[in-house]
Design a protein around this motif. Structure first.
Motif, PDB file in Angstrom:
ATOM      1  N   SER A  27       0.976  -1.266   0.027  1.00 21.47           N
ATOM      2  CA  SER A  27      -0.006   0.138   0.008  1.00 21.47           C
ATOM      3  C   SER A  27       0.946   1.260   0.041  1.00 21.47           C
ATOM      4  N   VAL A  28       0.289   2.463  -0.337  1.00 25.09           N
ATOM      5  CA  VAL A  28       0.987   3.666  -0.260  1.00 25.09           C
ATOM      6  C   VAL A  28       1.630   3.973   0.938  1.00 25.09           C
ATOM      7  N   GLU A  29       0.960   3.525   2.210  1.00 22.10           N
ATOM      8  CA  GLU A  29       1.558   3.701   3.485  1.00 22.10           C
ATOM      9  C   GLU A  29       2.784   2.997   3.712  1.00 22.10           C
ATOM     10  N   ASP A  30       2.822   1.899   3.007  1.00 21.64           N
ATOM     11  CA  ASP A  30       4.285   1.169   3.217  1.00 21.64           C
ATOM     12  C   ASP A  30       5.434   1.668   2.301  1.00 21.64           C
ATOM     13  N   LEU A  31       5.120   2.679   1.487  1.00 26.22           N
ATOM     14  CA  LEU A  31       6.214   2.951   0.590  1.00 26.22           C
ATOM     15  C   LEU A  31       6.614   4.314   0.742  1.00 26.22           C
ATOM     16  N   SER A  32       7.968   4.898   0.547  1.00 23.98           N
ATOM     17  CA  SER A  32       8.255   6.170   0.634  1.00 23.98           C
ATOM     18  C   SER A  32       8.581   6.599  -0.783  1.00 23.98           C
ATOM     19  N   MET A  33       7.601   7.426  -1.312  1.00 24.39           N
ATOM     20  CA  MET A  33       7.429   7.994  -2.477  1.00 24.39           C
ATOM     21  C   MET A  33       8.670   9.280  -2.863  1.00 24.39           C
ATOM     22  N   ILE A  34       9.575   8.703  -3.494  1.00 27.19           N
ATOM     23  CA  ILE A  34      10.597  10.013  -3.727  1.00 27.19           C
ATOM     24  C   ILE A  34      10.122  10.891  -4.821  1.00 27.19           C
ATOM     25  N   SER A  35      10.101  12.254  -4.650  1.00 27.99           N
ATOM     26  CA  SER A  35       9.612  13.343  -5.447  1.00 27.99           C
ATOM     27  C   SER A  35      11.106  13.900  -6.344  1.00 27.99           C
ATOM     28  N   SER A  36      12.087  14.092  -5.466  1.00 29.91           N
ATOM     29  CA  SER A  36      13.359  14.809  -6.068  1.00 29.91           C
ATOM     30  C   SER A  36      14.460  13.866  -5.597  1.00 29.91           C
ATOM     31  N   ILE A  37      15.424  14.016  -6.450  1.00 29.10           N
ATOM     32  CA  ILE A  37      16.877  13.275  -6.106  1.00 29.10           C
ATOM     33  C   ILE A  37      17.796  14.484  -6.622  1.00 29.10           C
ATOM     34  N   ASN A  70      26.303   7.911   0.510  1.00 27.24           N
ATOM     35  CA  ASN A  70      27.569   8.242  -0.638  1.00 27.24           C
ATOM     36  C   ASN A  70      27.542   6.772  -1.246  1.00 27.24           C
ATOM     37  N   THR A  71      27.420   6.538  -2.412  1.00 31.10           N
ATOM     38  CA  THR A  71      27.346   5.501  -3.000  1.00 31.10           C
ATOM     39  C   THR A  71      28.105   5.504  -4.215  1.00 31.10           C
ATOM     40  N   SER A  72      28.489   4.044  -4.884  1.00 33.00           N
ATOM     41  CA  SER A  72      29.068   4.052  -6.072  1.00 33.00           C
ATOM     42  C   SER A  72      28.017   3.498  -7.107  1.00 33.00           C
ATOM     43  N   LEU A  73      26.902   2.794  -6.635  1.00 32.50           N
ATOM     44  CA  LEU A  73      25.692   2.350  -7.282  1.00 32.50           C
ATOM     45  C   LEU A  73      24.699   3.152  -7.070  1.00 32.50           C
ATOM     46  N   ILE A  74      23.767   3.328  -7.907  1.00 33.64           N
ATOM     47  CA  ILE A  74      22.266   4.059  -7.597  1.00 33.64           C
ATOM     48  C   ILE A  74      21.350   3.102  -7.051  1.00 33.64           C
ATOM     49  N   GLN A  75      21.227   1.996  -7.411  1.00 34.18           N
ATOM     50  CA  GLN A  75      20.470   1.118  -6.878  1.00 34.18           C
ATOM     51  C   GLN A  75      21.092   0.645  -5.089  1.00 34.18           C
ATOM     52  N   GLU A  76      22.353   0.549  -5.170  1.00 37.91           N
ATOM     53  CA  GLU A  76      22.900   0.315  -3.829  1.00 37.91           C
ATOM     54  C   GLU A  76      22.268   1.672  -2.765  1.00 37.91           C
ATOM     55  N   GLY A  77      22.506   2.690  -3.508  1.00 31.28           N
ATOM     56  CA  GLY A  77      21.991   3.875  -2.690  1.00 31.28           C
ATOM     57  C   GLY A  77      20.709   3.842  -2.340  1.00 31.28           C
ATOM     58  N   PHE A  78      19.625   3.421  -3.051  1.00 33.60           N
ATOM     59  CA  PHE A  78      18.235   3.287  -2.646  1.00 33.60           C
ATOM     60  C   PHE A  78      18.248   2.238  -1.690  1.00 33.60           C
ATOM     61  N   THR A  79      18.845   1.209  -1.795  1.00 29.94           N
ATOM     62  CA  THR A  79      18.827   0.412  -0.655  1.00 29.94           C
ATOM     63  C   THR A  79      19.117   0.663   0.754  1.00 29.94           C
ATOM     64  N   GLU A  80      20.044   1.715   0.710  1.00 31.24           N
ATOM     65  CA  GLU A  80      20.755   2.385   1.999  1.00 31.24           C
ATOM     66  C   GLU A  80      19.609   3.340   2.585  1.00 31.24           C
ATOM     67  N   VAL A  81      18.917   3.922   1.505  1.00 28.31           N
ATOM     68  CA  VAL A  81      18.071   5.043   1.930  1.00 28.31           C
ATOM     69  C   VAL A  81      16.564   4.290   2.364  1.00 28.31           C
ATOM     70  N   SER A  82      16.320   3.118   1.912  1.00 27.99           N
ATOM     71  CA  SER A  82      15.267   2.285   2.414  1.00 27.99           C
ATOM     72  C   SER A  82      15.538   1.962   3.870  1.00 27.99           C
ATOM     73  N   SER A  83      16.763   1.421   3.934  1.00 29.57           N
ATOM     74  CA  SER A  83      16.988   1.166   5.486  1.00 29.57           C
ATOM     75  C   SER A  83      16.860   2.388   6.359  1.00 29.57           C
ATOM     76  N   GLN A  84      17.424   3.730   5.737  1.00 26.12           N
ATOM     77  CA  GLN A  84      17.122   4.872   7.006  1.00 26.12           C
ATOM     78  C   GLN A  84      15.529   5.334   7.289  1.00 26.12           C
ATOM     79  N   ALA A  85      15.067   4.999   5.886  1.00 28.55           N
ATOM     80  CA  ALA A  85      13.465   5.432   6.071  1.00 28.55           C
ATOM     81  C   ALA A  85      12.586   4.654   6.608  1.00 28.55           C
ATOM     82  N   GLY A  86      13.126   3.424   6.660  1.00 24.21           N
ATOM     83  CA  GLY A  86      12.059   2.247   7.087  1.00 24.21           C
ATOM     84  C   GLY A  86      10.972   1.726   6.246  1.00 24.21           C
TER      85      GLY A  86
END
Length: 367
Positions: A27-37, A70-86
């Motif tokens: 559901s939308v409540e379970d997602l972090s919807m990125i608007s800007s990068i 800080n990341t060398s791979l974009i997808q790896e960075g998103f994984t790290e952001v997910s862990s921070q955002a929960g």
């Protein structure tokens, strides 16, 4: 026999029912919807990525959450952001991608652009822009008059009449221009000014990297030569020694005709620009009620704009970039495969013949 058919049918129904079970979707409540990068330069192998996630009312005291990694791979960075955002990261609502000037000059922007371009969840109408200093500071900056930086950037980078000098580059536009053999890409160049963010100039690209900027007035001339029908308001200062004049012209309509001599060895382009606009404000010594003074002012404006176009074309020649797509006027007559080397040959050696005719429709306010 009937009993056997019954049991076979029952087994098929049970198997079908088991196969039709699906895992519940997020559901939308379970997602972090990125608007800007935002992307900032760290090294050749590493980038600092900052994401901005708007929060729904009541979910958080903050209107927007920002996370940087800080990341060398974009997808790896998103994984790290997910862990921070929960929560799981989603790009379905992505609207804006910012690059710092340092990153755009030292790294290959098209690598990141292609990453998002290949992502099926990302739309092609995402707006791209360059930031003078750190792009991270734009997303995290505390601007009292801007409650939502994501909505502000989205509105700022939408085409409007008074900012039609800007290319308003989308993800699709950038990929298309940077992979084209007859043109070069450009992007809006943003600067933080006190309590706001403004499009101060336009960045030019070659080979995926930013090489230089041109002014808003120069970019308006680029848009005119690309055939844009209506241009942004124009401010002109005419200086003839003691006779100094200031003008503000709006509602500028544009018609352009470009022809080439079809000769790659001695390329020539004829550029004829016809402009019409309303003189909203004038400050000077001319009496514009008199036909002679009015005609003289029109002639002065035409000559002034013509010189500005010639100066711009000379700058583009030295940079060997073609944001207009002049090379296409030679490619269409060329028999064979066209490439970037031929575009470079044209832009570095082409001779321009420019003529500008500016018609004033009314006199507005006279000082």
């Amino acid at each position: 026999m009937k009993r056997f058919i019954f049991f076979i049918t029952l087994i098929c129904l049970l198997c079908t029912g088991g196969c039709s079970q699906k895992k519940p979707s997020n559901s939308v409540e379970d997602l972090s919807m990125i608007s800007s990068i935002a992307f900032d330069y760290i090294s050749e192998d590493e980038v600092r990525m900052t994401v901005s996630i708007p929060q729904s009312t009541g979910e958080s005291q903050e209107i927007t959450q920002n996370f940087s990694v800080n990341t060398s791979l974009i997808q790896e960075g998103f994984t790290e952001v997910s862990s921070q955002a929960g929560k799981m990261i989603s790009l379905n609502q992505l609207r804006t991608i910012l690059f710092s000037e340092e990153y755009a000059k030292k790294s290959d922007v098209i690598v990141i652009a292609k990453h998002f371009y290949r992502d099926a969840t990302v739309g092609n109408n995402i707006r791209l822009a360059i930031v003078k200093d750190k792009a991270e500071d734009i997303l995290k900056g505390n601007l009292p008059n801007i409650p939502s930086i994501n909505m502000y950037l989205y509105d700022l980078l939408q085409p409007k009449m008074h900012t039609s000098f800007s290319p308003f580059t989308t993800l699709h536009d950038f990929i298309n221009s940077e992979t084209s053999t007859v043109s070069h890409a450009s992007m809006p160049y943003l600067e933080k000014k006190e309590e706001s963010i403004k499009i101060e100039s336009v960045a030019l690209f070659d080979g995926g990297k930013m090489i230089e900027t041109i002014s808003r007035k120069q970019s308006s001339m680029v848009q005119a030569m690309k055939g844009l029908d209506k241009l942004a308001p124009l401010e002109i200062r005419l200086d003839k020694g003691l006779d100094k004049e200031e003008l503000h012209i709006e509602l500028i309509e544009n018609k352009v005709a470009i022809k080439s001599n079809k000769n790659l060895n001695s390329p020539q382009l004829s550029i004829r620009i016809k402009l019409q606009g309303s003189l909203v404000e004038y400050k000077g010594n001319k009496d514009l009620i008199r036909d002679g003074d009015f005609a003289e002012l029109q002639d002065d404006i035409s000559k002034h704009v013509e010189e500005e176009v010639k100066d711009l074309l000379e700058k583009l020649r030295k940079l060997e970039v073609d944001p207009v797509g002049f090379s296409d006027y030679f490619r269409m007559y060329y028999k064979g495969k066209w490439d970037q080397k031929l575009t470079g040959k044209i832009i570095s050696s082409v001779e321009y013949k420019v003529s500008v005719n500016f018609d004033l429709l009314n006199t507005g306010i006279i000082k």
